[in-house]
Enzyme design. Structure first.
Site, short mmCIF file in Angstrom:
data_model
loop_
_atom_site.label_atom_id
_atom_site.label_comp_id
_atom_site.label_asym_id
_atom_site.label_seq_id
_atom_site.Cartn_x
_atom_site.Cartn_y
_atom_site.Cartn_z
N SER A 37 0.86 -1.19 0.00
CA SER A 37 0.00 0.00 0.00
C SER A 37 0.89 1.23 0.00
O SER A 37 2.06 1.17 0.43
CB SER A 37 -0.84 -0.02 1.28
OG SER A 37 -1.45 1.23 1.49
N TYR A 80 -2.76 -0.91 10.39
CA TYR A 80 -2.59 -1.08 8.94
C TYR A 80 -1.20 -0.62 8.49
O TYR A 80 -0.50 -1.33 7.77
CB TYR A 80 -3.69 -0.31 8.22
CG TYR A 80 -3.81 -0.65 6.74
CD1 TYR A 80 -4.39 -1.85 6.33
CD2 TYR A 80 -3.35 0.24 5.77
CE1 TYR A 80 -4.50 -2.14 4.98
CE2 TYR A 80 -3.47 -0.05 4.42
CZ TYR A 80 -4.05 -1.25 4.03
OH TYR A 80 -4.17 -1.55 2.69
#
Ligand code: NDP
Ligand code: RET
Length: 319
Positions: free
Chosen positions: A172, A185
């Protein structure tokens, strides 16, 4: 003397790789054929996982699809079979090491050696750190990060034996720079980036040049996973959320072009580089200006509303 020769060779390598990267940016790189290869995709029942399955099927790869959601995974398989490739589905819990090893054993026995591994499955807690149940935080690390160890331990040995394979890590943009309220995350995706890089170095150090690695770092994708996440309104049209299909296709270009890393869109290289170059407070100021500092708040609020409405259970209730 040998130091000077090595230095010159290194400078030639550095110049050559920079030139290659520049050329690659402007010209279409040659894409490899994966016709007949065996490709395993995790999280294949999800939005991006399904698109990856269809893109790999279009290229003629046979598929092994892993997901915890049996029905969604089966739907992906049905769509991929229409493209004429062989597809096997497996229900697996990637947060459990034993589930991964058992399922990997079944794949090896029932199908054979996987040559392309796409570690795509990912989760996010979507709650503020102090209010989030501990297990939900742990789950993010288990699925997004620890699973990379177990998947690689399960499938890399056969790739090494044949000196042939490709390991793709769907990380990401939040594995390259961070924002507030998504500690679980960001931790997991920074871990995924570190894992990818260390593995890539290891393969080169051991001369396993036939095994490729690709790291994919997308910005927000319109899949629903981060529903509500938004930056400053005036800037949104400059950096809109990514279309899932566009993301999958750009990732495929990088994978088939054997590119080591790709940021989607390319503009994400800027906050990545700025994080390393600028003083912390300068980054804070640009985040504030662009609404990057509080972009997760609406997403967190909507997850918290769902939790309050009883969609999710809090483990802290036990204490
Ligand atoms: N969406 C975004 O904005 C971005 C996403 N990414 C990354 O892209 C990847 C794909 O994301 P996206 O398609 O949006 O997500 P989705 O939620 O659509 O897909 C993820 C899939 O993984 C499955 N999964 C979750 N936990 C497990 C588990 N323990 N075992 C097996 N399967 C599991 C999910 O099943 P179920 O739905 O049943 O939980 C789902 O089918 C992720 O790694 C994500 O972090 C990167 C950048 C941006
Ligand atoms: C922080 C930040 C930004 C916003 C980033 C966002 C909103 C990222 C979201 C990423 C997601 C959801 C990834 C999922 O894997 C800008 C405005 C680009 C620039 C400055 C810093």
């Amino acid at each position: 003397m040998s130091l000077i020769v090595d230095l010159l060779l290194m400078l030639i390598d550095v110049t050559y790789s920079i030139l290659c990267a520049v050329v690659r940016t402007f010209l279409h790189p040659r894409l490899k054929s994966i016709d007949g290869e065996l490709c395993l995709i995790t999280g294949a029942g999800g939005v991006l996982g399904r698109l990856f399955a269809l893109e790999f099927a279009k290229e003629g790869a046979h598929l092994i699809l892993w997901d915890c959601n049996t029905a969604a995974n089966e739907q992906t398989a049905q769509l991929a079979r229409k493209l004429g490739v062989e597809v096997r589905t497996y229900t697996v819990d990637l947060s459990k090491r034993q589930s991964i090893y058992q399922t990997a054993g079944r794949v090896r026995a029932e199908v054979g050696d996987v040559s392309i591994l796409v570690n795509n499955a990912g989760v996010v807690a979507g709650q503020r750190l102090l209010e989030c149940p501990d297990e939900l935080l742990e789950r993010t690390l288990l699925v997004n990060c620890h699973a990379l160890f177990w998947m690689t331990k399960a499938f890399l040995p056969q790739m090494k034996a044949r000196n042939h394979g490709h390991i793709v890590t769907i990380a990401s943009a939040l594995g390259l720079f961070t924002t507030a309220f998504v500690e679980d995350y960001c931790t997991s995706k920074f871990g995924a980036v570190g894992f990818h890089e260390s593995l890539a170095h290891e393969l080169r150090a051991e001369n396993h040049y036939g095994i490729k690695t690709t790291l994919v770092c997308p910005y927000i994708i319109d899949t629903g996973m981060f529903a509500g996440c938004e930056i400053r309104k005036e800037i949104q049209s400059l950096i809109p959320p990514l279309e899932p299909l566009y993301t999958a296709q750009q990732s495929m270009k990088a994978i088939l072009g054997e590119q080591e890393m790709v940021c989607i869109p390319r503009i994400m290289y800027i906050p990545f580089i700025a994080r390393a170059l600028l003083p912390w407070e300068a980054n804070v100021a640009t985040y504030r200006f662009m609404g990057g500092d509080k972009c997760m708040l609406p997403f967190i609020k909507s997850t918290e509303m769902k939790t309050l409405n009883g969609h999710m259970k809090s483990s802290n209730d036990a204490f």
